[in-house]
Design an enzyme around this catalytic site. Structure first.
Site, PDB file in Angstrom:
ATOM      1  N   GLN A  75       0.522  -1.132  -0.287  1.00 18.80           N
ATOM      2  CA  GLN A  75       0.256  -0.270   0.093  1.00 18.80           C
ATOM      3  C   GLN A  75       1.219   1.370  -0.150  1.00 18.80           C
ATOM      4  O   GLN A  75       0.451   2.469   0.486  1.00 18.80           O
ATOM      5  CB  GLN A  75      -1.060  -0.592   1.267  1.00 18.80           C
ATOM      6  CG  GLN A  75      -2.011  -0.661   0.923  1.00 18.80           C
ATOM      7  CD  GLN A  75      -2.866  -0.755  -0.151  1.00 18.80           C
ATOM      8  OE1 GLN A  75      -3.213  -0.103  -0.387  1.00 18.80           O
ATOM      9  NE2 GLN A  75      -3.717  -1.675  -0.093  1.00 18.80           N
ATOM     10  N   SER A  76       1.728   1.351  -0.391  1.00 18.73           N
ATOM     11  CA  SER A  76       3.076   2.852  -0.165  1.00 18.73           C
ATOM     12  C   SER A  76       2.752   3.364  -1.686  1.00 18.73           C
ATOM     13  O   SER A  76       2.414   3.312  -2.468  1.00 18.73           O
ATOM     14  CB  SER A  76       3.972   1.928  -1.181  1.00 18.73           C
ATOM     15  OG  SER A  76       5.223   2.889  -1.521  1.00 18.73           O
ATOM     16  N   ASN A  77       2.325   4.473  -0.544  1.00 16.03           N
ATOM     17  CA  ASN A  77       1.807   5.801  -1.242  1.00 16.03           C
ATOM     18  C   ASN A  77       2.615   6.233  -2.256  1.00 16.03           C
ATOM     19  O   ASN A  77       2.765   6.971  -3.429  1.00 16.03           O
ATOM     20  CB  ASN A  77       1.790   7.034  -0.192  1.00 16.03           C
ATOM     21  CG  ASN A  77       0.911   6.885   0.602  1.00 16.03           C
ATOM     22  OD1 ASN A  77      -0.536   6.329   0.210  1.00 16.03           O
ATOM     23  ND2 ASN A  77       1.070   6.107   2.331  1.00 16.03           N
TER      24      ASN A  77
END
Length: 333
Positions: A75-77
């Site tokens: 879920q890396s921004n």
């Protein structure tokens, strides 16, 4: 010394971002609390990563790079922002992702796919122990195809990406002048160290004695203090003609990491919910929610006195959706 020393950049972020006081929220935290709204650098290109990517991708273009390889959690921004920035600039993108045990649907993971990024997912242990080898493997694979690729580290936090938040520090100093304040502390979430390092560098370049306090969302204070020092040293190696007007001032607080990265606690979520209801501002469960909870807890115990305190909201709004169950439990839904 300020914006006149900045290297080439591509225009990705909506700048300057807003800066304002949390007038309802700060009634019980013993000092005035101000927010730098870097959650509003854009929509799909929202958050702190975009400022760094402006310089990293300009550097990539100068090298004739065709593909960006970068990495992060599922879920890396940063990975989401990189995917969309590459799409805007006509670059190919390959994401090396860390499996997060079931949180691999929706949110940033889906947005990566929509942007056309190639994704390679690795188990947590393999990712943690072999990331350098994995990145090298993909770089060599693309080179064998005649495709020039560049590996960008986690969060675009390196000697080039650090320029993003050095520039943000210059912008903050202008914000402070307009608001008529002289804060001694600027706080932020720290997960890869780049935002913290960039702010500390920028204030040092400008001759400011502001202390940058990073609230760790993973690892410990010793790790981040070392990482910040390393990033600044790498920047100095790349920019030997530029001198700091003051020593960088920074420290890391690791009292609020809780159960670990991407594992918010009930207190974090409750504080984020309170901010949403009082100020209409959304924090994410992984970074800003944890850091903001740490900051206001320290403010309530008087650690910052009656001074103005600034929190840099580094974005991450899409990260709330994989935690729907956690919020429902808190809300009693």
């Amino acid at each position: 010394m300020g914006a006149d020393i900045l290297p080439a950049r591509v225009s990705l972020a909506q700048l300057p971002t807003p800066f304002h006081q949390l007038q309802r929220y700060d009634a019980d935290v013993r000092s005035r609390l101000w927010l730098k709204r870097d959650d509003l650098t854009g929509f799909l290109l929202s958050g702190n990563k975009v400022r760094k990517l402006e310089f990293v991708l300009a550097h990539a273009q100068s090298l004739g790079v065709e593909r960006i390889i970068t990495c992060g959690g599922i879920q890396s921004n940063h990975c989401r922002a990189t995917a969309f920035a590459c799409a805007q600039l006509g670059l190919k993108c390959h994401l090396i992702l860390r499996d997060a045990k079931g949180r691999d649907s929706g949110g940033n993971y889906m947005l990566d796919q929509l942007a056309g990024a190639q994704q390679s997912i690795y188990p947590v242990n393999e990712y943690a122990s072999n990331l350098s080898a994995i990145a090298d493997q993909w770089l060599q694979a693309y080179a064998a195809r005649g495709e020039r690729a560049l590996f960008v580290p986690t969060g675009a936090s390196d000697g080039v990406g650090i320029w993003g938040y050095a520039a943000a520090a210059f912008e903050l100093l202008e914000d402070f002048e307009r608001a008529g304040i002289a804060p001694k502390v600027v706080a932020c979430a720290t997960g890869s160290g780049g935002t913290q390092a960039g702010l500390a560098l920028g204030f040092a370049l400008a001759g400011s004695d502001i202390e940058v306090v990073g609230y760790a969302v993973c690892d410990d204070a010793a790790y981040f203090d070392s990482k910040v020092a390393s990033d600044i040293a790498k920047w100095q190696g790349l920019n030997p003609s530029l001198a700091l007007m003051r020593p960088p001032r920074y420290r890391t607080v690791d009292n609020y990491v809780g159960r670990g990265y991407a594992k918010p606690g009930a207190e974090d979520l409750a504080e984020a919910l309170r901010l949403a209801k009082l100020e209409g501002i959304l924090l994410d469960p992984v970074y800003t929610g944890k850091a903001f909870y740490g900051l206001v807890t320290d403010m309530r115990t008087g650690q910052f006195g009656a001074n103005d305190v600034v929190f840099v909201h580094t974005g991450g709004g899409f990260g709330v959706f994989p935690y729907e169950g956690d919020y429902q439990a808190l809300l009693g839904v």
